[in-house]
Motif scaffolding. Structure first.
Motif, mmCIF file in Angstrom:
data_model
loop_
_atom_site.group_PDB
_atom_site.id
_atom_site.type_symbol
_atom_site.label_atom_id
_atom_site.label_comp_id
_atom_site.label_asym_id
_atom_site.label_seq_id
_atom_site.Cartn_x
_atom_site.Cartn_y
_atom_site.Cartn_z
ATOM 1 N N ALA A 181 0.895 -1.135 0.127
ATOM 2 C CA ALA A 181 0.088 0.007 0.081
ATOM 3 C C ALA A 181 0.861 1.224 0.014
ATOM 4 O O ALA A 181 0.401 2.176 -0.831
ATOM 5 C CB ALA A 181 -1.056 -0.012 1.082
ATOM 6 N N GLU A 182 1.793 1.367 0.733
ATOM 7 C CA GLU A 182 2.743 2.190 0.957
ATOM 8 C C GLU A 182 3.333 2.711 -0.599
ATOM 9 O O GLU A 182 3.713 3.832 -0.998
ATOM 10 C CB GLU A 182 3.728 2.289 1.677
ATOM 11 C CG GLU A 182 3.299 2.345 3.378
ATOM 12 C CD GLU A 182 4.190 2.109 4.484
ATOM 13 O OE1 GLU A 182 5.417 1.670 3.922
ATOM 14 O OE2 GLU A 182 3.947 2.467 5.521
ATOM 15 N N LYS A 183 3.689 1.470 -1.289
ATOM 16 C CA LYS A 183 4.288 1.573 -2.590
ATOM 17 C C LYS A 183 3.407 2.126 -3.529
ATOM 18 O O LYS A 183 3.909 2.813 -4.500
ATOM 19 C CB LYS A 183 5.254 0.319 -2.681
ATOM 20 C CG LYS A 183 5.967 0.636 -4.320
ATOM 21 C CD LYS A 183 6.889 -0.820 -4.211
ATOM 22 C CE LYS A 183 7.730 -0.708 -5.549
ATOM 23 N NZ LYS A 183 8.558 -1.722 -5.400
ATOM 24 N N TYR A 184 2.056 1.641 -3.670
ATOM 25 C CA TYR A 184 1.294 1.536 -4.893
ATOM 26 C C TYR A 184 0.054 2.395 -4.731
ATOM 27 O O TYR A 184 -0.806 2.757 -5.644
ATOM 28 C CB TYR A 184 0.938 0.338 -5.325
ATOM 29 C CG TYR A 184 2.277 -0.445 -6.006
ATOM 30 C CD1 TYR A 184 2.953 -0.230 -6.911
ATOM 31 C CD2 TYR A 184 2.693 -1.548 -5.062
ATOM 32 C CE1 TYR A 184 3.881 -0.758 -7.455
ATOM 33 C CE2 TYR A 184 3.745 -2.383 -5.811
ATOM 34 C CZ TYR A 184 4.365 -1.867 -6.882
ATOM 35 O OH TYR A 184 5.523 -2.547 -7.328
ATOM 36 N N ALA A 185 -0.333 2.554 -3.291
ATOM 37 C CA ALA A 185 -1.715 3.198 -2.982
ATOM 38 C C ALA A 185 -1.686 4.534 -2.594
ATOM 39 O O ALA A 185 -1.253 5.004 -1.677
ATOM 40 C CB ALA A 185 -2.494 2.359 -1.920
ATOM 41 N N ASP A 186 -1.997 5.589 -3.525
ATOM 42 C CA ASP A 186 -2.068 6.852 -3.182
ATOM 43 C C ASP A 186 -3.455 7.365 -3.351
ATOM 44 O O ASP A 186 -4.513 6.572 -3.731
ATOM 45 C CB ASP A 186 -1.208 7.836 -4.011
ATOM 46 C CG ASP A 186 -1.368 7.781 -5.599
ATOM 47 O OD1 ASP A 186 -2.608 7.238 -5.968
ATOM 48 O OD2 ASP A 186 -0.553 8.040 -6.271
ATOM 49 N N ASN A 187 -3.873 8.520 -2.997
ATOM 50 C CA ASN A 187 -5.321 8.831 -3.205
ATOM 51 C C ASN A 187 -5.658 9.415 -4.493
ATOM 52 O O ASN A 187 -6.681 10.275 -4.605
ATOM 53 C CB ASN A 187 -5.637 10.190 -2.048
ATOM 54 C CG ASN A 187 -4.810 11.272 -2.420
ATOM 55 O OD1 ASN A 187 -3.960 11.485 -3.554
ATOM 56 N ND2 ASN A 187 -4.682 12.405 -1.493
ATOM 57 N N GLN A 188 -4.964 9.161 -5.639
ATOM 58 C CA GLN A 188 -5.265 9.564 -7.034
ATOM 59 C C GLN A 188 -5.912 8.427 -7.839
ATOM 60 O O GLN A 188 -6.284 8.645 -9.003
ATOM 61 C CB GLN A 188 -3.875 9.942 -7.759
ATOM 62 C CG GLN A 188 -3.255 11.035 -7.180
ATOM 63 C CD GLN A 188 -3.999 12.288 -7.234
ATOM 64 O OE1 GLN A 188 -4.706 12.773 -7.902
ATOM 65 N NE2 GLN A 188 -4.217 12.593 -5.882
ATOM 66 N N GLY A 189 -6.178 7.170 -6.908
ATOM 67 C CA GLY A 189 -6.742 6.182 -7.663
ATOM 68 C C GLY A 189 -7.687 5.328 -6.535
ATOM 69 O O GLY A 189 -7.681 5.824 -5.370
ATOM 70 N N VAL A 190 -8.508 4.521 -7.072
ATOM 71 C CA VAL A 190 -9.344 3.601 -6.042
ATOM 72 C C VAL A 190 -8.592 2.440 -5.613
ATOM 73 O O VAL A 190 -7.978 1.816 -6.422
ATOM 74 C CB VAL A 190 -10.673 3.198 -6.758
ATOM 75 C CG1 VAL A 190 -11.525 2.054 -5.997
ATOM 76 C CG2 VAL A 190 -11.536 4.376 -7.020
ATOM 77 N N ASN A 191 -8.355 2.113 -4.231
ATOM 78 C CA ASN A 191 -7.851 1.161 -3.705
ATOM 79 C C ASN A 191 -8.692 -0.015 -3.014
ATOM 80 O O ASN A 191 -9.281 0.652 -2.151
ATOM 81 C CB ASN A 191 -6.754 1.595 -2.689
ATOM 82 C CG ASN A 191 -5.849 2.856 -3.323
ATOM 83 O OD1 ASN A 191 -5.203 2.713 -4.608
ATOM 84 N ND2 ASN A 191 -5.863 4.016 -2.734
#
Length: 409
Positions: A181-191
């Motif tokens: 999550a720290e590597k790939y999940a930001d608030n610019q997409g749906v996670n």
């Protein structure tokens, strides 16, 4: 973005001897219709696709046919992961062909899918073990999916590098999810997270595993807590428990969608659903429970009058029934025949024989000078509190007669 979440299809499962395949065909057709009607962008099947590691041919054909239909013939991605009833290798095996149809099978934890591009459909451009990112031509933001199929200690050791047997599954999974999550999940997409585990709220109610289910909760060793889900995850699609329930929070739901059919009498009366999730980046998701209508209802019924039972059965021909008959004598073969002639969905008949004055009768001395037939009657009454009926006595006499003939020969 709209996501349809379903799980625990258990294709090929029987209710005792009774096949549910036709009901499964009907309810999967209903799910396909919901996916089309709701115009969903993604379908998630969160494990237990089959009921056994080696499913029957009809169940395998039904799975592939349904998943192909759910992709809208290649236009929408469908992610199907392995549950504890599935063979991980079997789920992984058709991946090469299935991917070209828009079906993404994930059998083993930490699986690494290859990039994929389907014309006029969707693309997978970014992948890592246990992670993939999907882009859609009609959306200006991506979908990030963190995927953990059913993971026991052996699979975690092999795929996540879990060497210390004393290390809790909670720690191993939470650490893996956090790193991804720290590597790939930001608030610019749906996670979202898709997994098949026995997950509960820490300090919350201990939820019962389905009756007849292969248990994951053995001494709570395989119990996973939802507070291990990274905060970047907006929705967790769970499989394993057969009743729809949220073990996350209102802001970050972690939902069991439940099974599409009631698969045991402990589920009798439960309404079954699929879940439609509405998600946008950096916003709490909204989800809608859509009831499923297909399948024969399950009933546990108890009667003390056989005629009343027959009347109820005739008025409820679509039900599958666990029938308890309370009486002061055993059911005769004629009674059982009447029951089965009245209804084609009798799964179990449970006779409950009342034992009036049992304590007093059990204290009476037995006359050992009687013949063997009378001794048997007294013993039967001593054990069960009532006289044996004519059918039982006829069977006993037949056994005695056969034994006597053998001794004479």
């Amino acid at each position: 973005m709209k996501i349809l979440h379903t799980a625990d299809w258990h294709l090929g499962k029987r209710l005792d001897y009774f096949s549910r395949l036709e009901e499964q065909k009907a309810v999967l057709e209903e799910i396909c219709e919901i996916a089309d009607r709701e115009a969903v962008d993604l379908v998630v099947v969160a494990g237990d696709l089959f009921d056994t590691f080696n499913p029957q041919v009809e169940a395998v054909e039904l799975l592939y046919r349904t998943l192909r239909r759910l992709t809208n013939y290649g236009k929408r991605p469908v992610i199907a992961i392995a549950g504890n009833h599935d063979s991980a290798d079997r789920i992984d095996s058709p991946d090469t062909l299935a991917r070209e149809c828009g079906i993404l099978f994930v059998g083993n934890p930490n699986a690494h899918l290859n990039p994929l591009h389907l014309d006029n459909s969707f693309s997978i451009l970014k992948t890592a073990p246990g992670f993939l990112e999907i882009t859609f031509p009609h959306l200006d933001y991506p979908l990030r999916i963190f995927i953990t199929p059913y993971a026991n200690e052996l699979r975690l050791k092999q795929y996540l590098g879990l060497e210390d047997k004393a290390k809790a599954l909670n720690e191993a999974l939470a650490s893996n999810w956090k790193e991804l999550a720290e590597k790939y999940a930001d608030n610019q997409g749906v996670n979202i997270l898709v997994t098949h585990l026995y997950m509960l709220k820490r300090g919350g109610e201990i939820l019962e595993e389905p009756e007849g289910e292969k248990p994951l909760n053995i001494g709570h060793a395989d119990l996973i807590y939802s507070d291990g889900i990274p905060p970047q995850i907006q929705y967790t699609a769970l499989g394993h428990l057969h009743r729809l329930q949220n073990v996350g929070s209102n802001e970050r739901p972690a939902l069991y969608s439940g099974s599409p059919l009631a698969y045991s009498f402990a589920e009798a009366g439960q309404e079954k659903h699929v879940v439609i999730v509405d998600a946008t980046p950096n916003t709490s998701v909204e989800f809608t429970k859509i009831p499923l209508q297909s399948g024969r209802p399950l009933h546990r019924k108890r009667f003390s009058d056989l005629d009343e039972a027959i009347t109820w059965l005739q008025r409820n021909p679509d039900a599958l029934v666990e029938l308890t008959i309370v009486s002061d004598s055993f059911l005769s073969s004629k009674d059982i025949k009447r029951i089965h002639e009245a209804h084609d969905g009798i799964i179990h008949i449970i006779p409950v024989v009342t034992k009036q004055d049992y304590a007093q009768k059990s204290q009476q001395p037995v006359n050992l000078e009687q013949d063997v037939t009378q001794l048997f009657q007294d013993y039967f009454k001593h054990r069960l509190g009532q006289d044996p009926n004519d059918e039982i006595m006829d069977l006993f006499k037949e056994i005695v007669h056969s034994t006597t003939e053998s001794e004479e020969q």
